[in-house]
Design a protein around this motif. Structure first.
Motif: not given
Length: 307
Positions: A126, A128, A168
Motif C-alpha cells: 500500500w 499513501s 484504510s
C-alpha cells in the motif's frame, strides 16, 4: 545547581516517565503519532530565540519493520518520508514572568507499506501520501532561571484535518483531537546544550468508528557542544502509551479488538552548522527498543531561518 546535578535531574525525569508508563493498549491501528517522536531533538527547547518570526523545516526518512509485543519482526515493512513546516512567532512580550511564543506545525507524509505475512492482516503493498494533523501551540512560556538553566511549559492541540478514512490500511491523520501539554528543561552555557522535553498526548474518541486511542508519553533528549559554527552530540527519544484504548464500535471496528501498547527507544547522533542566516541540523537515529510498533533507522535534515 551544578550542570552535573542538572543532568542527573533530567535523567530522573526521563526514568520517571518510563516507570509511569505501565501496562497499556495501543493507539488506533494504522495511525502513527501525530508528529514523529524526536522531532525537537537538537533544540535548546527551554530557551526562546530573539523576538521575530521563524520558519523551520524538518525532513525525515525512515526505513522500518513492524515488531510485536516480544520485539519480534512480524512481516510488515515501511518506508516513511515526512516533512513538517513550522512557523514560530516570538513577539518579545513577557507572560507570567517568562518569554512567550506560539507556533503552527503542518506535517506532510509519504508512506510505502509492504506486508508478507497474514499475522497482522491481509498480504499486499500500500502507498499513501498527504497531510497529517496540524498542530497549533497557542501557549508556550520559557523562564530563564539564571546561570544557564531554563525551563519551559506549553500546551498545543492537533486538529483532525489530516487524511483519514475508515478501513484504510494507512491513515496519515487521525479523526480525533489531541491535546498535548509539554514541559522542557535546558542547560545552555559555554557552548553546551543539555535539553529534555516531555510531552503528553491525550486523544478524544474517533466519532466515526468509536475507537478511543490511549494517551502517550514522549521524551526527547539532547546533549550537544557547539564550537564556532559547528554543533555535535548525542540525541535520543522515547515513547510509550500509558492509558488503555477503548473500542465502542463493536465488531465493525477492528473486530471489536484493542491492541497492545507501542513502546520505542532510539539513540542517535547530531551534527549541525550555521551557514549564513540558516541553521542546518542533520541527525541519524536507530531504535534500540521496539514493541508493537515500527523500529528501524531514521535520517533527519532540519533547517531554521529567521525572517
Amino acid at each position: 545547581m551544578t550542570i552535573r546535578g542538572f543532568l542527573k535531574s533530567l535523567c530522573l525525569v526521563a526514568i520517571g516517565c518510563g516507570v509511569a508508563a505501565g501496562a497499556a493498549l495501543a493507539r488506533e491501528p494504522g495511525i502513527a503519532p501525530m508528529i514523529p517522536p524526536g522531532l525537537t531533538m537538537g533544540l535548546p527547547i527551554a530557551v526562546n530565540p530573539p523576538p521575530g518570526v521563524y520558519l523551520t523545516n524538518r525532513t525525515a526518512y525512515y526505513t522500518a519493520k513492524l515488531y510485536d509485543d516480544n520485539g519480534h519482526y512480524n512481516g510488515q515493512r515501511a518506508k516513511i518520508l515526512s516533512n513538517s513546516v513550522q512557523f514560530t512567532w516570538i513577539p518579545g512580550v513577557e507572560l507570567l514572568g517568562g518569554t512567550y511564543k506560539a507556533f503552527l506545525t503542518a506535517p506532510y507524509l509519504d508512506i510505502q507499506q509492504d506486508r508478507t505475512t497474514t499475522a497482522v492482516g491481509r498480504l499486499g503493498s500500500w502507498h499513501s501520501s498527504g497531510f497529517g494533523n496540524p498542530k497549533i501551540q497557542p501557549l508556550d512560556i520559557a523562564w530563564n532561571l539564571g546561570d544557564g538553566f531554563n525551563v519551559t511549559a506549553g500546551v498545543g492541540v492537533y486538529l483532525p484535518l489530516g487524511n483519514w478514512s475508515a478501513g484504510s490500511a494507512i491513515n496519515l491523520g487521525g479523526n480525533f483531537w489531541t491535546l498535548e501539554p509539554s514541559v522542557g528543561f535546558t542547560y545552555l552555557k559555554d557552548g553546551w546544550n543539555a535539553s529534555l522535553q516531555v510531552l503528553y498526548d491525550a486523544n478524544t474518541r474517533n466519532n466515526k468508528n468509536k475507537y478511543l486511542s490511549g494517551d502517550q508519553v514522549f521524551v526527547n533528549a539532547t546533549v550537544t557542544k557547539t564550537i564556532e559554527d559547528w554543533t555535535v552530540g548525542p540525541v535520543g527519544y522515547y515513547q510509550k502509551q500509558v492509558t488503555e484504548d477503548s473500542n465502542s464500535g463493536g465488531r465493525a471496528t477492528f473486530g471489536g479488538a484493542v491492541f497492545k501498547e507501542p513502546e520505542q527507544l532510539a539513540l542517535g547522533l547530531l551534527v549541525g552548522r550555521q551557514i549564513g542566516p540558516i541553521r542546518f541540523t542533520a541527525m541519524a537515529t536507530s531504535e534500540v527498543l521496539t514493541r508493537n510498533t515500527y523500529g528501524g533507522q531514521k535520517f533527519w535534515l532540519n533547517a531554521a531561518y529567521k525572517f
